[in-house]
Scaffold this motif. Structure first.
Motif, mmCIF file in Angstrom:
data_model
loop_
_atom_site.group_PDB
_atom_site.id
_atom_site.type_symbol
_atom_site.label_atom_id
_atom_site.label_comp_id
_atom_site.label_asym_id
_atom_site.label_seq_id
_atom_site.Cartn_x
_atom_site.Cartn_y
_atom_site.Cartn_z
ATOM 1 N N LEU A 211 8.754 5.276 4.337
ATOM 2 C CA LEU A 211 7.496 5.706 3.716
ATOM 3 C C LEU A 211 6.650 6.501 4.703
ATOM 4 O O LEU A 211 6.087 7.553 4.371
ATOM 5 C CB LEU A 211 6.704 4.489 3.223
ATOM 6 N N LYS A 212 6.567 5.986 5.914
ATOM 7 C CA LYS A 212 5.753 6.633 6.945
ATOM 8 C C LYS A 212 6.326 7.994 7.311
ATOM 9 O O LYS A 212 5.578 8.963 7.508
ATOM 10 C CB LYS A 212 5.680 5.731 8.172
ATOM 11 N N LYS A 213 7.634 8.086 7.413
ATOM 12 C CA LYS A 213 8.273 9.357 7.759
ATOM 13 C C LYS A 213 8.044 10.417 6.683
ATOM 14 O O LYS A 213 7.816 11.592 6.983
ATOM 15 C CB LYS A 213 9.777 9.160 7.965
ATOM 16 N N ILE A 214 8.110 9.994 5.435
ATOM 17 C CA ILE A 214 8.051 10.964 4.340
ATOM 18 C C ILE A 214 6.636 11.481 4.108
ATOM 19 O O ILE A 214 6.427 12.696 3.990
ATOM 20 C CB ILE A 214 8.622 10.361 3.041
ATOM 21 N N VAL A 215 5.633 10.595 4.025
ATOM 22 C CA VAL A 215 4.282 11.050 3.649
ATOM 23 C C VAL A 215 3.222 10.810 4.726
ATOM 24 O O VAL A 215 2.084 11.246 4.558
ATOM 25 C CB VAL A 215 3.813 10.380 2.336
ATOM 26 N N GLY A 216 3.567 10.124 5.805
ATOM 27 C CA GLY A 216 2.567 9.857 6.826
ATOM 28 C C GLY A 216 1.880 8.524 6.614
ATOM 29 O O GLY A 216 1.936 7.935 5.527
ATOM 30 N N GLU A 217 1.206 8.066 7.643
ATOM 31 C CA GLU A 217 0.642 6.708 7.638
ATOM 32 C C GLU A 217 -0.477 6.538 6.613
ATOM 33 O O GLU A 217 -0.582 5.514 5.954
ATOM 34 C CB GLU A 217 0.138 6.355 9.033
ATOM 35 N N GLU A 218 -1.358 7.532 6.488
ATOM 36 C CA GLU A 218 -2.525 7.381 5.622
ATOM 37 C C GLU A 218 -2.144 7.304 4.143
ATOM 38 O O GLU A 218 -2.804 6.614 3.367
ATOM 39 C CB GLU A 218 -3.496 8.543 5.847
ATOM 40 N N ALA A 219 -1.115 8.017 3.725
ATOM 41 C CA ALA A 219 -0.753 8.075 2.307
ATOM 42 C C ALA A 219 0.329 7.073 1.922
ATOM 43 O O ALA A 219 0.669 6.958 0.739
ATOM 44 C CB ALA A 219 -0.289 9.487 1.949
ATOM 45 N N MET A 220 0.851 6.339 2.884
ATOM 46 C CA MET A 220 2.026 5.528 2.597
ATOM 47 C C MET A 220 1.738 4.367 1.637
ATOM 48 O O MET A 220 2.605 3.980 0.858
ATOM 49 C CB MET A 220 2.675 5.005 3.886
ATOM 50 N N ALA A 221 0.526 3.808 1.655
ATOM 51 C CA ALA A 221 0.222 2.696 0.747
ATOM 52 C C ALA A 221 0.267 3.156 -0.707
ATOM 53 O O ALA A 221 0.909 2.519 -1.560
ATOM 54 C CB ALA A 221 -1.144 2.111 1.072
ATOM 55 N N GLY A 222 -0.396 4.262 -1.003
ATOM 56 C CA GLY A 222 -0.379 4.792 -2.366
ATOM 57 C C GLY A 222 0.999 5.266 -2.776
ATOM 58 O O GLY A 222 1.427 5.067 -3.919
ATOM 59 N N PHE A 223 1.711 5.883 -1.844
ATOM 60 C CA PHE A 223 3.069 6.357 -2.110
ATOM 61 C C PHE A 223 3.981 5.188 -2.458
ATOM 62 O O PHE A 223 4.798 5.259 -3.394
ATOM 63 C CB PHE A 223 3.584 7.102 -0.879
ATOM 64 N N SER A 224 3.830 4.086 -1.724
ATOM 65 C CA SER A 224 4.624 2.887 -1.986
ATOM 66 C C SER A 224 4.372 2.360 -3.393
ATOM 67 O O SER A 224 5.310 1.972 -4.110
ATOM 68 C CB SER A 224 4.290 1.810 -0.951
ATOM 69 N N GLU A 225 3.092 2.359 -3.817
ATOM 70 C CA GLU A 225 2.765 1.859 -5.155
ATOM 71 C C GLU A 225 3.354 2.749 -6.239
ATOM 72 O O GLU A 225 3.876 2.267 -7.245
ATOM 73 C CB GLU A 225 1.243 1.764 -5.315
ATOM 74 N N LEU A 226 3.282 4.062 -6.036
ATOM 75 C CA LEU A 226 3.849 4.975 -7.040
ATOM 76 C C LEU A 226 5.366 4.823 -7.119
ATOM 77 O O LEU A 226 5.945 4.909 -8.213
ATOM 78 C CB LEU A 226 3.476 6.424 -6.696
ATOM 79 N N LEU A 227 6.007 4.576 -5.989
ATOM 80 C CA LEU A 227 7.453 4.326 -6.013
ATOM 81 C C LEU A 227 7.756 3.046 -6.791
ATOM 82 O O LEU A 227 8.710 3.005 -7.588
ATOM 83 C CB LEU A 227 7.994 4.202 -4.581
ATOM 84 N N ASN A 228 6.955 2.003 -6.563
ATOM 85 C CA ASN A 228 7.154 0.743 -7.296
ATOM 86 C C ASN A 228 7.038 0.956 -8.803
ATOM 87 O O ASN A 228 7.826 0.421 -9.582
ATOM 88 C CB ASN A 228 6.117 -0.294 -6.846
ATOM 89 N N GLN A 229 6.036 1.719 -9.223
ATOM 90 C CA GLN A 229 5.792 1.924 -10.648
ATOM 91 C C GLN A 229 6.782 2.899 -11.277
ATOM 92 O O GLN A 229 6.969 2.906 -12.496
ATOM 93 C CB GLN A 229 4.362 2.428 -10.874
ATOM 94 N N ALA A 230 7.400 3.731 -10.445
ATOM 95 C CA ALA A 230 8.400 4.677 -10.963
ATOM 96 C C ALA A 230 9.784 4.044 -11.029
ATOM 97 O O ALA A 230 10.723 4.655 -11.544
ATOM 98 C CB ALA A 230 8.446 5.921 -10.074
ATOM 99 N N GLY A 231 9.904 2.839 -10.506
ATOM 100 C CA GLY A 231 11.199 2.176 -10.436
ATOM 101 C C GLY A 231 11.580 1.421 -11.684
ATOM 102 O O GLY A 231 11.324 1.858 -12.812
ATOM 103 N N GLY A 232 12.152 0.236 -11.467
ATOM 104 C CA GLY A 232 12.732 -0.537 -12.560
ATOM 105 C C GLY A 232 11.788 -0.859 -13.696
ATOM 106 O O GLY A 232 12.182 -0.886 -14.863
ATOM 107 N N SER A 233 10.505 -1.108 -13.398
ATOM 108 C CA SER A 233 9.565 -1.469 -14.462
ATOM 109 C C SER A 233 9.296 -0.304 -15.407
ATOM 110 O O SER A 233 8.946 -0.509 -16.576
ATOM 111 C CB SER A 233 8.237 -1.935 -13.853
ATOM 112 N N GLY A 234 9.457 0.902 -14.892
ATOM 113 C CA GLY A 234 9.220 2.087 -15.726
ATOM 114 C C GLY A 234 7.777 2.250 -16.152
ATOM 115 O O GLY A 234 7.473 2.948 -17.122
ATOM 116 N N LYS A 235 6.852 1.628 -15.418
ATOM 117 C CA LYS A 235 5.453 1.638 -15.831
ATOM 118 C C LYS A 235 4.846 3.036 -15.760
ATOM 119 O O LYS A 235 4.004 3.400 -16.584
ATOM 120 C CB LYS A 235 4.653 0.676 -14.959
#
Length: 290
Positions: A211-235
C-alpha cells in the motif's frame, strides 16, 4: 445582482425574475432565496436558459439535504462543471449527491470539499460522477472525509497513472496493469478489484508495505479501505449501482422533508412573500399609471 452577474438582457432578466417568483410561490424557498441560487449559477457561467433549467434540481438537492439553497447551488454547479456535465444534467447531480449524503456519513459541505480536490482528476481518469461519489461516501464511513478524502483519491489516481519505479515493479509482480496499450489509465474500479484479489496472497506486513509503495504513506489508509470495499463484499460496486439507479431520489427526499408541519410553515411563508411581491409590483404599476 443576478442581472449584473449574468449580463442578462431585459427579457432574460424578466424570465429569471418570473422563475424566482414562481418557485418562491410553489416551494419551501422564498423568491429571494431562489434569486440567490440564480446568482451562484450565473457566477458559474450558466446561461439564462441553463440557469432556469438547473433550478429545480438545485432546489430539490437543498431541500433533500437540508442545505442552504445558495450553497447547494454553489456546490452542485462546481461539481457539474468539474465533470463536464450539461446544465440539463443537474437533476442527475442532485440525485447523486442527495443519495450519497443519505447513505454515507457525509454531508453536502464535506462532499463538496472532497469533490473540489478530486473531481477534475477523476474526470480525466475516466471515473463517472457516480463512481467518484460512491468512493467518497465509503471513505466517509470510516472517518476519511472532506478535503482528506479528496486528497486521498487524487493521490491514488495520480499514483496509478504514474507509479514510481518501485511501485511499477510491484504491480508487475502482482500482475496488475494500470494502463492499457495506448497509455490510457484503465478503469480505476477494475484496477482496485484486481489489486484486492492479488494482494490477498500477501501477508499483512507485505500488504501494508505494498500500500505504501503504491500510493504513499498519507493516502494508504483510504486506499486500503477502497481496496477492502472493492473486494469480496462488492460494496463499492453496489454503491455505484445504487447511485446510477437513483433517478428521482432528490425530489423524493425533498418531498419527504417538506411533508411535515415545519415544511408546511416554510411553504406558507414562501407563498406569503410571493403575495407581498405581487402586491408591490401591482402598486408600482398603479403608481406609474397615475
Amino acid at each position: 445582482k443576478v442581472g449584473a452577474v449574468s449580463r442578462a438582457s431585459g427579457a432574460e432578466l424578466k424570465a429569471l425574475e418570473d422563475k424566482a417568483r414562481e418557485l418562491g410561490a410553489t416551494t419551501q424557498f422564498t423568491a429571494v432565496q431562489v434569486g440567490q441560487a440564480e446568482q451562484y449559477l450565473a457566477m458559474a457561467g450558466f446561461s439564462v436558459q441553463d440557469n432556469i433549467a438547473a433550478l429545480p434540481g438545485v432546489l430539490n438537492l437543498a431541500a433533500a439535504t437540508a442545505t442552504d439553497l445558495g450553497r447547494a447551488a454553489d456546490i452542485s454547479s462546481d461539481i457539474l462543471g468539474a465533470f463536464g456535465l450539461k446544465a440539463s444534467e443537474m437533476t442527475r447531480v442532485a440525485d447523486t449527491l442527495a443519495l450519497t449524503c443519505a447513505q454515507a456519513n457525509v454531508d453536502m459541505e464535506l462532499l463538496g470539499d472532497t469533490m473540489k480536490y478530486v473531481a477534475p482528476i477523476a474526470r480525466k481518469a475516466g471515473l463517472s460522477l457516480e463512481e467518484t461519489a460512491a468512493m467518497a461516501g465509503l471513505l466517509g464511513d470510516v472517518g476519511i472525509k472532506g478535503s482528506q478524502a479528496g486528497t486521498t483519491m487524487k493521490a491514488m489516481l495520480g499514483k496509478l497513472a504514474a507509479p514510481s519505479k518501485e511501485a511499477a515493479q510491484l504491480l508487475q509482480r502482482l500482475g496488475v496493469a494500470t494502463k492499457d496499450a495506448a497509455g490510457n489509465l484503465r478503469s480505476p474500479i477494475k484496477v482496485l478489484g484486481e489489486l484486492t484479489a492479488k494482494m490477498q496472497n500477501l501477508g499483512s506486513a507485505d500488504q501494508i508495505e505494498a500500500l505504501k509503495k503504491i500510493v504513499g504513506e498519507e493516502a494508504m489508509a483510504g486506499f486500503s479501505e477502497l481496496l477492502n470495499q472493492a473486494g469480496g463484499s462488492g460494496k463499492l460496486l453496489e454503491k455505484i449501482n445504487n447511485l446510477v439507479n437513483g433517478t428521482g431520489t432528490a425530489a423524493e427526499m425533498a418531498a419527504r422533508q417538506n411533508n411535515t408541519l415545519a415544511g408546511s410553515v416554510r411553504g406558507m411563508g414562501s407563498a406569503w412573500e410571493f403575495l407581498q411581491i405581487s402586491i408591490n409590483h401591482l402598486h408600482g404599476k398603479i403608481y406609474r399609471y397615475k
